[in-house]
Design a protein around this motif. Sequence first.
Motif, mmCIF file in Angstrom:
data_model
loop_
_atom_site.group_PDB
_atom_site.id
_atom_site.type_symbol
_atom_site.label_atom_id
_atom_site.label_comp_id
_atom_site.label_asym_id
_atom_site.label_seq_id
_atom_site.Cartn_x
_atom_site.Cartn_y
_atom_site.Cartn_z
ATOM 1 N N ASP A 159 0.814 -1.219 0.000
ATOM 2 C CA ASP A 159 0.000 0.000 0.000
ATOM 3 C C ASP A 159 0.846 1.268 0.000
ATOM 4 O OD1 ASP A 159 -2.244 -1.593 0.054
ATOM 5 O OD2 ASP A 159 -2.566 -1.420 2.214
ATOM 6 N N ASN A 160 2.112 1.133 0.354
ATOM 7 C CA ASN A 160 3.071 2.247 0.299
ATOM 8 C C ASN A 160 2.583 3.480 1.056
ATOM 9 O OD1 ASN A 160 5.568 3.300 -0.489
ATOM 10 N ND2 ASN A 160 4.711 4.271 -2.317
ATOM 11 N N VAL A 161 2.180 3.262 2.303
ATOM 12 C CA VAL A 161 1.678 4.379 3.113
ATOM 13 C C VAL A 161 2.851 5.174 3.675
ATOM 14 C CG1 VAL A 161 -0.401 3.093 3.698
ATOM 15 C CG2 VAL A 161 1.572 2.982 5.229
ATOM 16 N N PRO A 162 2.644 6.450 3.971
ATOM 17 C CA PRO A 162 3.742 7.278 4.490
ATOM 18 C C PRO A 162 4.105 6.911 5.923
ATOM 19 C CG PRO A 162 1.688 8.512 4.514
ATOM 20 C CD PRO A 162 1.403 7.229 3.787
ATOM 21 N N VAL A 163 5.380 7.029 6.246
ATOM 22 C CA VAL A 163 5.858 6.861 7.615
ATOM 23 C C VAL A 163 5.994 8.260 8.205
ATOM 24 C CG1 VAL A 163 7.705 5.996 9.087
ATOM 25 C CG2 VAL A 163 7.073 4.730 7.008
ATOM 26 N N LYS A 164 5.145 8.568 9.167
ATOM 27 C CA LYS A 164 5.090 9.923 9.719
ATOM 28 C C LYS A 164 5.943 10.029 10.983
ATOM 29 C CE LYS A 164 0.314 10.483 8.080
ATOM 30 N NZ LYS A 164 -1.088 10.750 8.488
ATOM 31 N N VAL A 165 6.719 11.080 11.076
ATOM 32 C CA VAL A 165 7.519 11.355 12.267
ATOM 33 C C VAL A 165 7.140 12.732 12.783
ATOM 34 C CG1 VAL A 165 9.835 11.622 13.213
ATOM 35 C CG2 VAL A 165 9.419 9.933 11.410
ATOM 36 N N PHE A 166 6.754 12.844 14.059
ATOM 37 C CA PHE A 166 6.361 14.141 14.592
ATOM 38 C C PHE A 166 6.639 14.212 16.087
ATOM 39 C CE2 PHE A 166 2.759 11.319 14.710
ATOM 40 C CZ PHE A 166 2.100 11.574 15.908
ATOM 41 N N TYR A 167 6.618 15.456 16.616
ATOM 42 C CA TYR A 167 6.898 15.720 18.020
ATOM 43 C C TYR A 167 5.673 16.399 18.630
ATOM 44 C CZ TYR A 167 11.754 14.875 16.672
ATOM 45 O OH TYR A 167 12.909 14.315 16.190
ATOM 46 N N PRO A 168 4.764 15.614 19.215
ATOM 47 C CA PRO A 168 3.536 16.200 19.764
ATOM 48 C C PRO A 168 3.810 17.023 21.018
ATOM 49 C CG PRO A 168 3.672 13.881 20.328
ATOM 50 C CD PRO A 168 4.822 14.153 19.406
ATOM 51 N N SER A 169 2.918 17.950 21.290
ATOM 52 C CA SER A 169 3.002 18.709 22.535
ATOM 53 C C SER A 169 2.641 17.803 23.699
ATOM 54 C CB SER A 169 2.030 19.892 22.489
ATOM 55 O OG SER A 169 0.690 19.407 22.453
ATOM 56 N N LYS A 170 2.866 18.259 24.896
ATOM 57 C CA LYS A 170 2.554 17.465 26.084
ATOM 58 C C LYS A 170 1.078 17.093 26.111
ATOM 59 C CE LYS A 170 2.722 17.568 31.133
ATOM 60 N NZ LYS A 170 3.069 18.375 32.347
ATOM 61 N N GLU A 171 0.234 18.044 25.738
ATOM 62 C CA GLU A 171 -1.205 17.804 25.743
ATOM 63 C C GLU A 171 -1.584 16.789 24.654
ATOM 64 O OE1 GLU A 171 -0.071 21.277 27.779
ATOM 65 O OE2 GLU A 171 0.230 20.826 25.641
ATOM 66 N N GLU A 172 -0.982 16.939 23.481
ATOM 67 C CA GLU A 172 -1.264 16.005 22.382
ATOM 68 C C GLU A 172 -0.784 14.596 22.716
ATOM 69 O OE1 GLU A 172 -0.962 18.974 18.498
ATOM 70 O OE2 GLU A 172 0.863 18.142 19.402
#
Length: 392
Positions: A153-166
């Motif tokens: 399916d070749n889905v994206p690999v997401k990298v992120f830095y959520p806030s404390k609340e998130e």
Amino acid sequence: MDQNRLYYATPYVKTFMCTVISCTKNKKGTWDTILNQTAFYPEGGVQPSDTGALNGVKVLHVSEKGEEIIHELEAPLEEGVLAEGVIDWQKRYDNMQQHTGEHIFSGLVHKHFGYDNVGFHMGTDEVTVDFNGVLTQEQLDELEDEANQLIYDNVPVKVFYPSKEELEELDYRSKKELTGLVRIVEIPGGDICACCGTHVETTGEVGLIKLRTMINYKGGVRISMLCGRRALMDYRERLKDEIRISNLLSAKLALVPDAVEKMKNESQEKDLALGRLWQQLLEKKAESYPESTEVLAVFEEGLSPVQLRQLATMLYEKGKGKIVGVFSGNEDEQVYQYALGSSQADMRKLSKAMNGALNGRGGGSNLMAQGTFKAAESAIRETLMQEAGNLE
């Protein structure tokens, strides 16, 4: 995110420019070097460090000490010099494929069964993952199919830095309680996990996930797997082996398991027949000796440890000697295997005494002792008679 860690900002960077901040010799005789920025990933968690070169000098290993990244170099570089870093890209990309593939598989195991990944090792030969629950082979096959479908399916690999609340709202996998800035890696439909490693940008780049073996381990299972190019190389070598076996057995590839099973069964039948013949031969040999109350030493060529024990047992049970020693070995090399048997004397004590006199090793019970002597036949005969006499 630390902008000086280029492997996070641009994980596909293969070369980069940097300035040498410090370079000091360590106890190993190599050089610990700190740069103003780096694309070399330091060993951490489960992912091995990158290797490569700085201005042509080999980077042997990269580690993290506090906030600093230490590059172990084969030779020194001058402080303040501008340097070009070159990543061993094949190794880096291989690690990215393995790590992303593990995320996909571990995420699916957690999604369907609720099991946690409690152990993960990226070795040079395979990747192993430990789960705190049991899986069947059928479940493993279904997980492998689903994992590879995510690749197709070749889905994206997401990298992120959520806030404390998130972060508090996220349902993510993590082996420990995390504080501060947390790096989250998400594969839609597959996994969401806290991770500090490097990963490919889309699941299609993983290429293939192949589960190899599964064993019971600490109340759960340990699974061996390979991803991407390493899975391809493994398949290539396994196929070469299978073709070789096919040729040796004169069997088609698809029939190799049946041919091996047939050969195994035939071999077992031959072993049984051979065992019966040896039993008959040893019985005849035992019958050829007269009954005696003396010590009996028998030297026979080509006997296995089992056959030594069988013959020694036959001889003392048939009354051919008060104490029986059966020996088989090579006079030129002066190495003999032995079996000592008796129903009238302690063979452990005799074995210990003879081992000490004849540079031997071994032991056993009151009735039977076995081992190896490094001595000539004449010395073995003489020592047997002497030490057997000392038991009386």
